[in-house]
Enzyme design. Sequence first.
Site, PDB file in Angstrom:
ATOM      1  N   ASP A   1      -2.935  -5.671   4.602  1.00 52.43           N
ATOM      2  CA  ASP A   1      -1.645  -6.113   5.150  1.00 52.43           C
ATOM      3  C   ASP A   1      -0.813  -6.694   4.009  1.00 52.43           C
ATOM      4  O   ASP A   1      -1.340  -7.010   2.943  1.00 52.43           O
ATOM      5  CB  ASP A   1      -1.846  -7.145   6.268  1.00 52.43           C
ATOM      6  CG  ASP A   1      -0.681  -7.139   7.265  1.00 52.43           C
ATOM      7  OD1 ASP A   1       0.341  -6.468   6.993  1.00 52.43           O
ATOM      8  OD2 ASP A   1      -0.790  -7.814   8.307  1.00 52.43           O
ATOM      9  N   ASP A   2       0.505  -6.819   4.262  1.00 49.70           N
ATOM     10  CA  ASP A   2       1.362  -7.370   3.213  1.00 49.70           C
ATOM     11  C   ASP A   2       1.115  -8.862   3.014  1.00 49.70           C
ATOM     12  O   ASP A   2       1.115  -9.354   1.893  1.00 49.70           O
ATOM     13  CB  ASP A   2       2.853  -7.058   3.484  1.00 49.70           C
ATOM     14  CG  ASP A   2       3.306  -7.429   4.887  1.00 49.70           C
ATOM     15  OD1 ASP A   2       2.486  -7.924   5.698  1.00 49.70           O
ATOM     16  OD2 ASP A   2       4.493  -7.200   5.200  1.00 49.70           O
TER      17      ASP A   2
ATOM     18  N   ASP B   1       0.209 -15.222   7.294  1.00 48.07           N
ATOM     19  CA  ASP B   1       1.035 -16.423   7.438  1.00 48.07           C
ATOM     20  C   ASP B   1       0.238 -17.432   8.260  1.00 48.07           C
ATOM     21  O   ASP B   1      -0.537 -18.223   7.722  1.00 48.07           O
ATOM     22  CB  ASP B   1       2.368 -16.032   8.081  1.00 48.07           C
ATOM     23  CG  ASP B   1       3.379 -17.158   8.111  1.00 48.07           C
ATOM     24  OD1 ASP B   1       2.970 -18.309   8.323  1.00 48.07           O
ATOM     25  OD2 ASP B   1       4.582 -16.911   7.937  1.00 48.07           O
TER      26      ASP B   1
END
Length: 175
Positions: free
Chosen positions: A109-110, A113
Amino acid sequence: MAGEAPELSAQERAGKAFPVSWDQFHRDCRALTWRLNEVGPFHAVIAITRGGLVPAAIVARELGVRVIDTVCIASYDHNKQGDLQVLKGISEAAMKLGGGTGKGLLIVDDLVDTGKTGKLVREMLPDAHFATVYAKPMGRPLVDTFITEVSQDTWIFFPWDTALSYHPPLRDGAA
Ligand SMILES: O=P(O)(O)OC[C@H]1O[C@H](OP(=O)(O)OP(=O)(O)O)[C@H](O)[C@@H]1O
Ligand code: HPA
Ligand SMILES: [Mg+2]
């Protein structure tokens, strides 16, 4: 209700901005691959869409992995996190490659968070290796490999979400 303060988006709450260019992102993905190359080999890459598609393509290219699957999850609507929705699960073929638990699979995934998205995918593939390019402190414990940590109050602006635009000079009141 009248007089109530408008709800702040996750981006507004974050306060600090961390803009990432295509160049920087490509460099960070390559750096991530250097680390992953020590961990693999991997049978397949599982991209968490949509943000994970871009790093997954770069990482898979560098690692020579040709089997790529997606897990499609929607959560942030622009920049506010709602309930997570799995729009498409992991394919049967990829599940088989990972022996049902994700062993030998690489989830990409980028960023992480809050970690909610990553946690959900980890539950689907507990033995997979989870890599992200960026990590914020809340989500960091979920990730096996990442490149850059940014503070929780930072919002990362990815190149596919942004465009070059005019910025007024500081003297004219620009922030
Ligand atoms: O750790 P969390 O707090 O769960 O946030 C991280 C997730 O949020 C973003 O995706 P988003 O849901 O915005 O969808 P997108 O990838 O389609 O942009 C990002 O790409 C991660 O997948
Ligand atoms: O910092 C962020 N940037 C972009 N998308 C995100 N989704 C969750 N956090 C972020
Ligand atoms: Mg995403």
